[in-house]
Design a protein around this motif. Structure first.
Motif, PDB file in Angstrom:
ATOM      1  N   ALA A  88       0.855  -1.183   0.000  1.00 30.49           N
ATOM      2  CA  ALA A  88       0.000   0.000   0.000  1.00 30.49           C
ATOM      3  C   ALA A  88       0.892   1.234   0.000  1.00 30.49           C
ATOM      4  O   ALA A  88       2.116   1.142   0.098  1.00 30.49           O
ATOM      5  N   LEU A  89       0.296   2.396  -0.142  1.00 24.81           N
ATOM      6  CA  LEU A  89       1.054   3.633  -0.151  1.00 24.81           C
ATOM      7  C   LEU A  89       1.198   4.132   1.275  1.00 24.81           C
ATOM      8  O   LEU A  89       0.208   4.445   1.938  1.00 24.81           O
ATOM      9  N   ASP A  90       2.450   4.181   1.773  1.00 25.04           N
ATOM     10  CA  ASP A  90       2.690   4.649   3.136  1.00 25.04           C
ATOM     11  C   ASP A  90       2.043   6.013   3.348  1.00 25.04           C
ATOM     12  O   ASP A  90       1.977   6.840   2.438  1.00 25.04           O
ATOM     13  N   ASP A  91       1.609   6.261   4.541  1.00 20.67           N
ATOM     14  CA  ASP A  91       0.910   7.469   4.972  1.00 20.67           C
ATOM     15  C   ASP A  91      -0.566   7.449   4.556  1.00 20.67           C
ATOM     16  O   ASP A  91      -1.431   7.834   5.317  1.00 20.67           O
ATOM     17  N   PHE A  92      -0.843   6.999   3.343  1.00 14.59           N
ATOM     18  CA  PHE A  92      -2.186   7.101   2.770  1.00 14.59           C
ATOM     19  C   PHE A  92      -3.079   5.925   3.135  1.00 14.59           C
ATOM     20  O   PHE A  92      -4.297   6.011   3.061  1.00 14.59           O
ATOM     21  N   CYS A  93      -2.497   4.794   3.553  1.00 15.73           N
ATOM     22  CA  CYS A  93      -3.229   3.535   3.609  1.00 15.73           C
ATOM     23  C   CYS A  93      -4.102   3.351   4.842  1.00 15.73           C
ATOM     24  O   CYS A  93      -4.835   2.377   4.942  1.00 15.73           O
ATOM     25  N   GLY A  94      -4.066   4.273   5.789  1.00 17.94           N
ATOM     26  CA  GLY A  94      -4.749   4.047   7.050  1.00 17.94           C
ATOM     27  C   GLY A  94      -6.198   4.466   7.108  1.00 17.94           C
ATOM     28  O   GLY A  94      -6.838   4.799   6.104  1.00 17.94           O
ATOM     29  N   HIS A  95      -6.704   4.452   8.329  1.00 20.20           N
ATOM     30  CA  HIS A  95      -8.100   4.770   8.681  1.00 20.20           C
ATOM     31  C   HIS A  95      -8.101   6.214   9.177  1.00 20.20           C
ATOM     32  O   HIS A  95      -7.828   6.493  10.330  1.00 20.20           O
ATOM     33  N   TRP A  96      -8.400   7.168   8.279  1.00 17.39           N
ATOM     34  CA  TRP A  96      -8.209   8.577   8.605  1.00 17.39           C
ATOM     35  C   TRP A  96      -9.246   9.478   7.926  1.00 17.39           C
ATOM     36  O   TRP A  96      -9.911   9.085   6.985  1.00 17.39           O
ATOM     37  N   HIS A  97      -9.331  10.682   8.448  1.00 15.00           N
ATOM     38  CA  HIS A  97     -10.143  11.746   7.858  1.00 15.00           C
ATOM     39  C   HIS A  97      -9.282  13.001   7.898  1.00 15.00           C
ATOM     40  O   HIS A  97      -9.033  13.558   8.975  1.00 15.00           O
ATOM     41  N   TYR A  98      -8.829  13.470   6.739  1.00 13.66           N
ATOM     42  CA  TYR A  98      -7.850  14.551   6.688  1.00 13.66           C
ATOM     43  C   TYR A  98      -8.403  15.845   7.298  1.00 13.66           C
ATOM     44  O   TYR A  98      -7.673  16.596   7.942  1.00 13.66           O
ATOM     45  N   GLY A  99      -9.675  16.114   7.117  1.00 15.25           N
ATOM     46  CA  GLY A  99     -10.257  17.333   7.658  1.00 15.25           C
ATOM     47  C   GLY A  99     -10.387  17.322   9.169  1.00 15.25           C
ATOM     48  O   GLY A  99     -10.587  18.374   9.790  1.00 15.25           O
ATOM     49  N   PHE A 100     -10.250  16.139   9.776  1.00 15.39           N
ATOM     50  CA  PHE A 100     -10.359  16.019  11.225  1.00 15.39           C
ATOM     51  C   PHE A 100      -8.993  15.909  11.881  1.00 15.39           C
ATOM     52  O   PHE A 100      -8.686  16.639  12.823  1.00 15.39           O
ATOM     53  N   ASP A 101      -8.151  14.997  11.397  1.00 17.00           N
ATOM     54  CA  ASP A 101      -6.834  14.807  12.019  1.00 17.00           C
ATOM     55  C   ASP A 101      -5.783  14.406  10.986  1.00 17.00           C
ATOM     56  O   ASP A 101      -4.913  13.591  11.269  1.00 17.00           O
ATOM     57  N   LYS A 102      -5.902  14.980   9.774  1.00 14.40           N
ATOM     58  CA  LYS A 102      -4.955  14.710   8.692  1.00 14.40           C
ATOM     59  C   LYS A 102      -4.812  13.201   8.483  1.00 14.40           C
ATOM     60  O   LYS A 102      -5.804  12.494   8.414  1.00 14.40           O
ATOM     61  N   LEU A 103      -3.577  12.689   8.355  1.00 14.91           N
ATOM     62  CA  LEU A 103      -3.388  11.276   8.042  1.00 14.91           C
ATOM     63  C   LEU A 103      -3.179  10.403   9.283  1.00 14.91           C
ATOM     64  O   LEU A 103      -2.874   9.209   9.158  1.00 14.91           O
ATOM     65  N   TYR A 104      -3.386  10.973  10.457  1.00 14.28           N
ATOM     66  CA  TYR A 104      -3.223  10.196  11.681  1.00 14.28           C
ATOM     67  C   TYR A 104      -4.403   9.234  11.853  1.00 14.28           C
ATOM     68  O   TYR A 104      -5.555   9.598  11.663  1.00 14.28           O
ATOM     69  N   ALA A 105      -4.073   8.011  12.219  1.00 12.66           N
ATOM     70  CA  ALA A 105      -5.093   6.967  12.328  1.00 12.66           C
ATOM     71  C   ALA A 105      -6.099   7.289  13.413  1.00 12.66           C
ATOM     72  O   ALA A 105      -5.748   7.676  14.533  1.00 12.66           O
ATOM     73  N   LEU A 106      -7.364   7.102  13.076  1.00 11.27           N
ATOM     74  CA  LEU A 106      -8.452   7.334  14.010  1.00 11.27           C
ATOM     75  C   LEU A 106      -8.587   6.176  14.988  1.00 11.27           C
ATOM     76  O   LEU A 106      -8.233   5.030  14.685  1.00 11.27           O
ATOM     77  N   ARG A 107      -9.158   6.477  16.139  1.00 10.50           N
ATOM     78  CA  ARG A 107      -9.494   5.419  17.096  1.00 10.50           C
ATOM     79  C   ARG A 107     -10.807   4.756  16.695  1.00 10.50           C
ATOM     80  O   ARG A 107     -10.914   3.524  16.689  1.00 10.50           O
ATOM     81  N   THR A 108     -11.816   5.558  16.380  1.00  7.51           N
ATOM     82  CA  THR A 108     -13.113   5.026  15.958  1.00  7.51           C
ATOM     83  C   THR A 108     -13.695   5.891  14.843  1.00  7.51           C
ATOM     84  O   THR A 108     -13.333   7.055  14.681  1.00  7.51           O
ATOM     85  N   SER A 109     -14.601   5.299  14.099  1.00  6.87           N
ATOM     86  CA  SER A 109     -15.387   6.057  13.132  1.00  6.87           C
ATOM     87  C   SER A 109     -16.722   5.354  12.939  1.00  6.87           C
ATOM     88  O   SER A 109     -16.846   4.146  13.141  1.00  6.87           O
ATOM     89  N   SER A 110     -17.715   6.138  12.571  1.00  8.05           N
ATOM     90  CA  SER A 110     -19.008   5.576  12.206  1.00  8.05           C
ATOM     91  C   SER A 110     -19.619   6.445  11.120  1.00  8.05           C
ATOM     92  O   SER A 110     -19.319   7.630  11.008  1.00  8.05           O
ATOM     93  N   MET A 111     -20.495   5.829  10.320  1.00  5.33           N
ATOM     94  CA  MET A 111     -21.239   6.545   9.302  1.00  5.33           C
ATOM     95  C   MET A 111     -22.688   6.106   9.435  1.00  5.33           C
ATOM     96  O   MET A 111     -22.978   4.913   9.599  1.00  5.33           O
ATOM     97  N   MET A 112     -23.596   7.061   9.361  1.00  5.87           N
ATOM     98  CA  MET A 112     -25.006   6.731   9.527  1.00  5.87           C
ATOM     99  C   MET A 112     -25.866   7.686   8.704  1.00  5.87           C
ATOM    100  O   MET A 112     -25.432   8.784   8.363  1.00  5.87           O
ATOM    101  N   ILE A 113     -27.058   7.228   8.373  1.00  2.93           N
ATOM    102  CA  ILE A 113     -27.971   8.017   7.554  1.00  2.93           C
ATOM    103  C   ILE A 113     -29.316   8.129   8.238  1.00  2.93           C
ATOM    104  O   ILE A 113     -29.696   7.281   9.041  1.00  2.93           O
ATOM    105  N   ARG A 114     -30.008   9.215   7.887  1.00  3.09           N
ATOM    106  CA  ARG A 114     -31.328   9.438   8.467  1.00  3.09           C
ATOM    107  C   ARG A 114     -32.236  10.095   7.424  1.00  3.09           C
ATOM    108  O   ARG A 114     -31.868  11.108   6.816  1.00  3.09           O
ATOM    109  N   ARG A 115     -33.390   9.517   7.219  1.00  3.39           N
ATOM    110  CA  ARG A 115     -34.409  10.103   6.347  1.00  3.39           C
ATOM    111  C   ARG A 115     -35.002  11.332   7.024  1.00  3.39           C
ATOM    112  O   ARG A 115     -35.299  11.321   8.208  1.00  3.39           O
ATOM    113  N   LYS A 116     -35.161  12.396   6.280  1.00  2.48           N
ATOM    114  CA  LYS A 116     -35.656  13.651   6.856  1.00  2.48           C
ATOM    115  C   LYS A 116     -37.189  13.736   6.824  1.00  2.48           C
ATOM    116  O   LYS A 116     -37.825  12.995   6.111  1.00  2.48           O
TER     117      LYS A 116
END
Length: 240
Positions: free
Chosen positions: A212-240
């Motif tokens: 894989a490409l070093d730095d890029f291959c992890g579990h991250w969100h650049y707008g939150f903590d750049k390329l540093y690996a996150l501890r947790t993440s979730s995604m969810m949807i809701r009908r309005k």
């Protein structure tokens, strides 16, 4: 977990009866406003598929159906397209609900999507986007409207992209396979600013992985903590 007819509210020792079998977590909350977060059985509105899903009944008014969750690296997210389409993981732990089901859930009506993240020190962040839907058949093209909650490099970069996996390269890079470089699967552009399905490595570290490409291959969100690996993440949807 909800059963047909008689339904149980997690953590309350209380049963109730739903007039209509719920098609998502929003329907559960509409029918029973006191429902708590937990596992519920739903019947998808067009296919009739019965699923057990996790509902978040607390965040921002509740009614959220969780379709992605990372918490400890116990589930391998480096999967092929068929697995991402059908879903994998454990409803009690890390999971990906399945593109075909996410798409159907979002087709019920105007839908919002929320991404939640936590760093190694447990500080949290999120972003919410309006008008979420997946289109173009089994390309599952991402469509989102305006986003709030974070600034800078975030999920909107992936808007209008098809879903790519290591065996199905639909990203915008002619000479790269972003799913392989990111060791994950996503709505890759060229390539991404969010990689929540990437390799789970020690939270707070930078990913290093052969092939894989070093730095890029992890579990991250650049707008939150750049390329540093996150501890947790979730995604969810809701009908309005």
């Amino acid at each position: 977990m909800i059963l047909f007819g008689e339904s149980f509210i997690p953590d309350t020792n209380t049963f109730f009866v739903l007039c209509v079998v719920p098609s998502d977590c929003k329907k559960v909350l509409d029918e029973f406003p006191e429902a708590k977060s937990g596992q519920y059985e739903i019947e998808l509105w067009t296919s009739g598929k019965i699923l057990t899903v996790n509902c978040d009944m607390k965040t921002d008014g509740g009614g959220w159906t969780i379709f992605h969750r990372r918490m400890d690296g116990s589930v391998d997210f480096y999967r092929n397209f068929t697995e991402y389409e059908k879903g994998f993981g454990n409803v009690d732990g890390e999971l990906w609900l399945g593109l075909q089901y996410i798409k159907e859930l979002a087709e019920q009506g105007s839908t919002e999507i929320r991404l939640d993240m936590a760093r190694n020190d447990s500080t949290t962040g999120h972003e919410t986007c309006q008008d979420f839907k997946l289109t173009e058949g089994n390309n599952y093209k991402l469509n989102i409207g305006s986003c709030t909650g974070l600034t800078g490099k975030r999920f909107a970069f992936n808007n209008q992209m098809s879903f790519s996996t290591n065996d199905r390269d639909l990203d915008m890079s002619s000479d790269r396979n972003c799913a392989v470089e990111g060791h994950g699967a996503w709505w890759y552009n060229s390539c991404t600013r969010v990689n929540l399905n990437g390799l789970y490595v020690a939270p707070g570290t930078i990913c290093e992985f052969p092939g894989a490409l070093d730095d890029f291959c992890g579990h991250w969100h650049y707008g939150f903590d750049k390329l540093y690996a996150l501890r947790t993440s979730s995604m969810m949807i809701r009908r309005k």
